[in-house]
Design a protein around this motif. Structure first.
Motif, PDB file in Angstrom:
ATOM      1  N   VAL A  77       4.395  -9.296   3.431  1.00  0.00           N
ATOM      2  CA  VAL A  77       3.762  -9.479   2.121  1.00  0.00           C
ATOM      3  C   VAL A  77       2.688 -10.572   2.220  1.00  0.00           C
ATOM      4  O   VAL A  77       1.592 -10.432   1.663  1.00  0.00           O
ATOM      5  CB  VAL A  77       4.813  -9.812   1.038  1.00  0.00           C
ATOM      6  CG1 VAL A  77       4.139 -10.167  -0.274  1.00  0.00           C
ATOM      7  CG2 VAL A  77       5.767  -8.645   0.841  1.00  0.00           C
ATOM      8  N   GLY A  78       2.981 -11.644   2.955  1.00  0.00           N
ATOM      9  CA  GLY A  78       2.007 -12.719   3.136  1.00  0.00           C
ATOM     10  C   GLY A  78       0.750 -12.255   3.856  1.00  0.00           C
ATOM     11  O   GLY A  78      -0.368 -12.613   3.465  1.00  0.00           O
ATOM     12  N   ILE A  79       0.922 -11.444   4.889  1.00  0.00           N
ATOM     13  CA  ILE A  79      -0.231 -10.915   5.636  1.00  0.00           C
ATOM     14  C   ILE A  79      -1.074 -10.007   4.750  1.00  0.00           C
ATOM     15  O   ILE A  79      -2.305 -10.098   4.737  1.00  0.00           O
ATOM     16  CB  ILE A  79       0.246 -10.169   6.908  1.00  0.00           C
ATOM     17  CG1 ILE A  79       0.797 -11.174   7.921  1.00  0.00           C
ATOM     18  CG2 ILE A  79      -0.885  -9.340   7.521  1.00  0.00           C
ATOM     19  CD1 ILE A  79       1.564 -10.539   9.076  1.00  0.00           C
ATOM     20  N   ILE A  80      -0.424  -9.141   3.990  1.00  0.00           N
ATOM     21  CA  ILE A  80      -1.154  -8.252   3.081  1.00  0.00           C
ATOM     22  C   ILE A  80      -1.929  -9.062   2.052  1.00  0.00           C
ATOM     23  O   ILE A  80      -3.099  -8.777   1.763  1.00  0.00           O
ATOM     24  CB  ILE A  80      -0.188  -7.252   2.399  1.00  0.00           C
ATOM     25  CG1 ILE A  80       0.342  -6.252   3.428  1.00  0.00           C
ATOM     26  CG2 ILE A  80      -0.861  -6.541   1.230  1.00  0.00           C
ATOM     27  CD1 ILE A  80       1.504  -5.402   2.944  1.00  0.00           C
ATOM     28  N   LEU A  81      -1.307 -10.104   1.527  1.00  0.00           N
ATOM     29  CA  LEU A  81      -1.972 -10.960   0.542  1.00  0.00           C
ATOM     30  C   LEU A  81      -3.164 -11.695   1.156  1.00  0.00           C
ATOM     31  O   LEU A  81      -4.238 -11.756   0.550  1.00  0.00           O
ATOM     32  CB  LEU A  81      -0.967 -11.950  -0.036  1.00  0.00           C
ATOM     33  CG  LEU A  81      -1.321 -12.646  -1.325  1.00  0.00           C
ATOM     34  CD1 LEU A  81      -1.733 -11.655  -2.406  1.00  0.00           C
ATOM     35  CD2 LEU A  81      -0.148 -13.478  -1.798  1.00  0.00           C
ATOM     36  N   LYS A  82      -2.990 -12.220   2.365  1.00  0.00           N
ATOM     37  CA  LYS A  82      -4.111 -12.897   3.055  1.00  0.00           C
ATOM     38  C   LYS A  82      -5.290 -11.955   3.224  1.00  0.00           C
ATOM     39  O   LYS A  82      -6.435 -12.327   2.978  1.00  0.00           O
ATOM     40  CB  LYS A  82      -3.668 -13.396   4.439  1.00  0.00           C
ATOM     41  CG  LYS A  82      -3.170 -14.805   4.469  1.00  0.00           C
ATOM     42  CD  LYS A  82      -2.959 -15.233   5.914  1.00  0.00           C
ATOM     43  CE  LYS A  82      -2.246 -16.533   6.020  1.00  0.00           C
ATOM     44  NZ  LYS A  82      -3.100 -17.690   5.949  1.00  0.00           N
ATOM     45  N   LYS A  83      -4.995 -10.735   3.651  1.00  0.00           N
ATOM     46  CA  LYS A  83      -6.061  -9.761   3.908  1.00  0.00           C
ATOM     47  C   LYS A  83      -6.729  -9.289   2.621  1.00  0.00           C
ATOM     48  O   LYS A  83      -7.895  -8.915   2.641  1.00  0.00           O
ATOM     49  CB  LYS A  83      -5.510  -8.560   4.677  1.00  0.00           C
ATOM     50  CG  LYS A  83      -4.870  -8.906   5.994  1.00  0.00           C
ATOM     51  CD  LYS A  83      -5.791  -8.734   7.125  1.00  0.00           C
ATOM     52  CE  LYS A  83      -5.038  -9.000   8.421  1.00  0.00           C
ATOM     53  NZ  LYS A  83      -5.839  -9.450   9.472  1.00  0.00           N
TER      54      LYS A  83
END
Length: 176
Positions: A77-83
């Motif tokens: 979820v954190g990676i998706i949010l960063k991207k």
């Protein structure tokens, strides 16, 4: 609301930059780099695998799977949010830092792992353990700000996201 403000509000971002400037002085020392290294998101996966191995050794297989799934879900979820947010790092950030700023991966992993450890061992080990986890977590937060890798809202966003994802994972674990 925080995600919307970071992505769309110039006024919010100006305030966040100002707060970052007020909080961060010249504290970017070697000790903060060591703390950041020990809590690197990639290394956090290693810590989770080691914890899961210990749990499997104690024949707590479902709990071991929960540990890995919780950290994996939160990181995803954190990676998706960063991207999706694409927030640039603060001016003059460490050359060791790359990628986007929001949310902080270090704080996301440290918060998630602290919550996992607290859930697994908090009652057995008592308040000293809880205070120790809080101190380590605060050191991670300070390291991310001191190394100029993140704005305060990146820390707040990562902490909130970790608590949210942990809560979802905990509910699924309790249902099993």
């Amino acid at each position: 609301m925080l995600i919307y403000a970071v992505k769309n509000s110039r006024r919010f971002n100006l305030y966040d930059h100002w707060l970052h400037h007020k909080l961060v002085h010249k504290r970017d020392g070697f000790k903060w780099q060591v703390i950041a290294f020990l809590n690197d998101p990639k290394l956090m996966v290693v810590w989770a695998v080691l914890l899961a191995s210990l749990l499997i050794n104690e024949e707590r297989n479902i709990t071991a799977l929960w540990v890995l799934a919780t950290l994996g879900f939160t990181d995803l979820v954190g990676i998706i949010l960063k991207k999706s947010v694409h927030r640039q790092r603060p001016y003059k950030h460490s050359a060791l830092e790359d990628g986007y700023s929001f949310p902080s991966g270090h704080v996301l992993g440290a918060t998630t792992m602290a919550l996992i450890l607290l859930q697994l061992f908090g009652k057995e080990l008592g308040s000293g353990f809880t205070i120790g986890l809080l101190i380590i977590w605060l050191m991670v937060v300070i390291s991310r700000l001191s190394l100029k890798a993140h704005y305060p809202s990146d820390i707040l966003g990562a902490t909130s996201l970790a608590i949210f994802c942990f809560s979802i994972s905990q509910q699924i674990f309790l249902a099993i």
